[in-house]
Design an enzyme around this catalytic site. Sequence first.
Site, mmCIF file in Angstrom:
data_model
loop_
_atom_site.group_PDB
_atom_site.id
_atom_site.type_symbol
_atom_site.label_atom_id
_atom_site.label_comp_id
_atom_site.label_asym_id
_atom_site.label_seq_id
_atom_site.Cartn_x
_atom_site.Cartn_y
_atom_site.Cartn_z
ATOM 1 N N LYS A 22 6.132 25.014 28.125
ATOM 2 C CA LYS A 22 6.949 23.808 28.312
ATOM 3 C C LYS A 22 6.295 22.860 29.316
ATOM 4 C CE LYS A 22 10.550 23.720 31.251
ATOM 5 N NZ LYS A 22 10.743 22.539 32.107
ATOM 6 N N ASN A 23 5.891 23.399 30.466
ATOM 7 C CA ASN A 23 5.382 22.522 31.524
ATOM 8 C C ASN A 23 4.041 21.885 31.157
ATOM 9 O OD1 ASN A 23 7.630 22.963 33.053
ATOM 10 N ND2 ASN A 23 6.690 24.508 34.388
ATOM 11 N N ARG A 99 13.822 14.987 34.037
ATOM 12 C CA ARG A 99 12.958 14.536 35.127
ATOM 13 C C ARG A 99 11.525 14.270 34.685
ATOM 14 N NH1 ARG A 99 12.507 14.477 40.568
ATOM 15 N NH2 ARG A 99 10.282 14.862 40.469
ATOM 16 N N CYS A 123 18.657 16.147 41.867
ATOM 17 C CA CYS A 123 18.286 17.235 40.989
ATOM 18 C C CYS A 123 18.792 18.525 41.599
ATOM 19 C CB CYS A 123 16.762 17.245 40.868
ATOM 20 S SG CYS A 123 16.133 18.775 40.253
ATOM 21 N N ARG A 128 13.602 16.312 45.368
ATOM 22 C CA ARG A 128 12.442 16.018 44.524
ATOM 23 C C ARG A 128 12.035 14.542 44.486
ATOM 24 N NH1 ARG A 128 13.068 19.759 39.199
ATOM 25 N NH2 ARG A 128 10.822 19.784 39.229
ATOM 26 N N PRO A 129 11.435 14.062 45.565
ATOM 27 C CA PRO A 129 10.993 12.659 45.618
ATOM 28 C C PRO A 129 9.806 12.377 44.688
ATOM 29 C CG PRO A 129 10.203 13.869 47.546
ATOM 30 C CD PRO A 129 11.084 14.811 46.777
ATOM 31 N N ILE A 130 9.508 11.086 44.458
ATOM 32 C CA ILE A 130 8.332 10.733 43.646
ATOM 33 C C ILE A 130 7.358 9.843 44.429
ATOM 34 C CG2 ILE A 130 9.452 10.999 41.387
ATOM 35 C CD1 ILE A 130 9.393 7.807 41.360
ATOM 36 N N ASP A 131 7.510 9.860 45.761
ATOM 37 C CA ASP A 131 6.664 8.981 46.576
ATOM 38 C C ASP A 131 5.169 9.225 46.350
ATOM 39 O OD1 ASP A 131 7.373 11.478 47.812
ATOM 40 O OD2 ASP A 131 6.340 10.830 49.618
ATOM 41 N N LEU A 132 4.779 10.474 46.114
ATOM 42 C CA LEU A 132 3.345 10.759 45.952
ATOM 43 C C LEU A 132 2.808 10.221 44.620
ATOM 44 C CD1 LEU A 132 3.288 14.382 47.414
ATOM 45 C CD2 LEU A 132 2.636 12.239 48.550
ATOM 46 N N ASP A 313 8.588 28.700 39.877
ATOM 47 C CA ASP A 313 9.285 28.887 38.598
ATOM 48 C C ASP A 313 9.485 30.359 38.236
ATOM 49 O OD1 ASP A 313 9.730 26.273 38.061
ATOM 50 O OD2 ASP A 313 8.171 26.042 36.551
ATOM 51 N N ILE A 335 8.520 25.757 48.084
ATOM 52 C CA ILE A 335 8.326 24.506 47.331
ATOM 53 C C ILE A 335 9.591 23.641 47.326
ATOM 54 C CG2 ILE A 335 7.594 23.495 45.112
ATOM 55 C CD1 ILE A 335 5.384 25.195 46.335
ATOM 56 N N ARG A 405 16.640 24.474 27.334
ATOM 57 C CA ARG A 405 15.634 23.509 27.808
ATOM 58 C C ARG A 405 14.263 24.155 27.912
ATOM 59 N NH1 ARG A 405 16.508 22.128 33.204
ATOM 60 N NH2 ARG A 405 14.423 21.355 32.874
HETATM 61 C C1 UD1 Z 1 7.191 21.825 40.680
HETATM 62 C C2 UD1 Z 1 6.281 23.024 40.882
HETATM 63 C C3 UD1 Z 1 5.847 23.480 39.509
HETATM 64 C C4 UD1 Z 1 7.090 23.748 38.661
HETATM 65 C C5 UD1 Z 1 8.052 22.570 38.632
HETATM 66 C C6 UD1 Z 1 9.378 22.888 37.963
HETATM 67 C C7 UD1 Z 1 4.589 23.458 42.607
HETATM 68 C C8 UD1 Z 1 3.524 22.908 43.465
HETATM 69 N N1 UD1 Z 1 5.154 22.633 41.719
HETATM 70 O O1 UD1 Z 1 6.453 20.812 40.001
HETATM 71 O O2 UD1 Z 1 5.079 24.642 39.627
HETATM 72 O O3 UD1 Z 1 6.728 24.057 37.358
HETATM 73 O O4 UD1 Z 1 8.335 22.182 39.950
HETATM 74 O O5 UD1 Z 1 10.085 23.834 38.665
HETATM 75 O O6 UD1 Z 1 4.922 24.633 42.701
HETATM 76 N N2 UD1 Z 1 6.847 16.154 46.483
HETATM 77 C C9 UD1 Z 1 6.961 15.065 47.314
HETATM 78 N N3 UD1 Z 1 6.716 13.822 46.771
HETATM 79 C C10 UD1 Z 1 6.371 13.644 45.461
HETATM 80 C C11 UD1 Z 1 6.264 14.753 44.637
HETATM 81 C C12 UD1 Z 1 6.510 16.006 45.186
HETATM 82 O O7 UD1 Z 1 7.263 15.188 48.492
HETATM 83 O O8 UD1 Z 1 6.157 12.500 45.055
HETATM 84 C C13 UD1 Z 1 7.098 17.512 47.033
HETATM 85 C C14 UD1 Z 1 8.299 18.180 46.357
HETATM 86 O O9 UD1 Z 1 9.510 17.862 46.974
HETATM 87 C C15 UD1 Z 1 7.951 19.634 46.467
HETATM 88 C C16 UD1 Z 1 6.421 19.638 46.376
HETATM 89 O O10 UD1 Z 1 6.005 18.318 46.702
HETATM 90 O O11 UD1 Z 1 8.326 20.146 47.709
HETATM 91 C C17 UD1 Z 1 5.886 20.016 45.015
HETATM 92 O O12 UD1 Z 1 6.481 19.197 44.033
HETATM 93 P P1 UD1 Z 1 5.825 18.892 42.623
HETATM 94 O O13 UD1 Z 1 4.728 19.854 42.368
HETATM 95 O O14 UD1 Z 1 5.534 17.460 42.497
HETATM 96 O O15 UD1 Z 1 7.040 19.163 41.675
HETATM 97 P P2 UD1 Z 1 6.932 19.287 40.143
HETATM 98 O O16 UD1 Z 1 5.866 18.482 39.566
HETATM 99 O O17 UD1 Z 1 8.318 19.129 39.664
#
Ligand code: UD1
Length: 427
Positions: A22-23, A99, A123, A128-132, A313, A335, A405
């Site tokens: 899925k991922n 998401r 969520c 779960r921010p998207i700033d990065l 996961d 995480i 899902r």
């Molecule tokens: C994450 C998991 C992934 C899992 C998915 C669904 C990790 C590194 N990632 O991926 O294995 O399949 O959830 O459960 O294990 N973050 C920020 N800003 C951002 C994006 C992320 O601060 O813009 C932080 C998140 O809050 C979190 C960490 O970075 O603490 C990792 O997040 P990220 O890998 O981006 O999340 P997913 O892509 O959803």
Amino acid sequence: MDKIIIAGGKRLSGTVPISGAKNAALTLLPCALLTEEPLTLRNLPRLADIDGFQHLLNQFGVSTTIAGSRPADFGRVMTLEATRITSSVAPYELVRKMRASILVLGPMLARMGEATVSLPGGCAIGNRPIDLHLKALEAFGARIELAAGYVKAVAPDGGLPGGRFSFPVVSVGATENALMAAVTARGVSTLINAAREPEIVDLCNLLTAMGGRIEGVGSSELTIHGVPRLHGATYRVMSDRIEAGSYACAAAITGGDIVLKGAVIAEMEATVQALRQAGVVVEPYDGGVRVASEGELRPLTLATAPYPGFATDMQAQLMAMLCRADGASVLTETIFENRYMHVPELNRMGAHIETMGRTAVVHGVPKLTGAEVMATDLRASMSLVIAGLAAEGETQVHRLYHLDRGYERLEEKFALLGAEVQRVSDE
Ligand code: UD1
């Protein structure tokens, strides 16, 4: 609404086919936006999230056709054609439900020079921010505007110049968006401290098959040499290491002996290591992985971490398994800040788990008992199924849409392993 009823206490045995991941699928699908030519994805799992993503792409004018597999088969083949994109806006109703919709931001920006995507919002497993995602695109030359709950990314005339971005924390989603944005940039882009998950490697392999040029695949430093255009491709989605790990925990807790057909041991090393430490036999076997246990499980101490660490996961499913271990396990979730929603439900089934912030102490118990339970996310729901398989009596897991899902036809797969798992309507 459907629920699942599990008659606990059956030892799992037999072979279960592992579906496409899925991922991985959710980051391969938006690659269709990067080319006018057809993209064919094989081994796509049949999941509600994939249908949702298909619907989102259809809204942009992408045509999708499904072929090549009978309803009885697991997986399917989808051809996506983005000859002409008619909209570059991902609306709130769709992003809110899924998401992963945020993953259209990078490829849409690359293809159209602009993209507007609703902010995903709250969520169940943390904020779960998207700033990065946005900072990486900015580093590649995009202008980012936030207004009315939407993020709009705009590339300069002539396309993104490319650039260099160093992730302060590893982010899977942001690495994916950045890769898809950079692949057709005018110049070279570099990602430092990029995620290294096998799903990222799958994305890089697809982009390469489409004509992209990426160096450092599988490492935490990726160099993307922008190419003027990408072409179509036919690509097979990697197998789902999380689905495989989930069935492995189910086999282990029931003292079973099963084969995960199509699973790749090298992609699930941290899970394999944890299972072996707990006393479970895990070995390559006949195009897959054999998992066997006598049901005597040892406790573990471990923390989730980005790949190659133990996957967040897999945390809930491993925790369910450790409920039956001989002693106390200590799990730490690094995480996400709120990923223990399964704990109170497991405790209602007779487990003895205490949480303190991000750490959970799982005191092994001699038996679990069936109960009516529900969870608020996908992996948490699977942990309840795993506990139910080992519990005395009947377990009902409500809110089946979470499992739909991410687990392809789970009741059919468990039936192949001799478990009594039935889907019934909740009404
Ligand atoms: C994450 C998991 C992934 C899992 C998915 C669904 C990790 C590194 N990632 O991926 O294995 O399949 O959830 O459960 O294990 N973050 C920020 N800003 C951002 C994006 C992320 O601060 O813009 C932080 C998140 O809050 C979190 C960490 O970075 O603490 C990792 O997040 P990220 O890998 O981006 O999340 P997913 O892509 O959803």
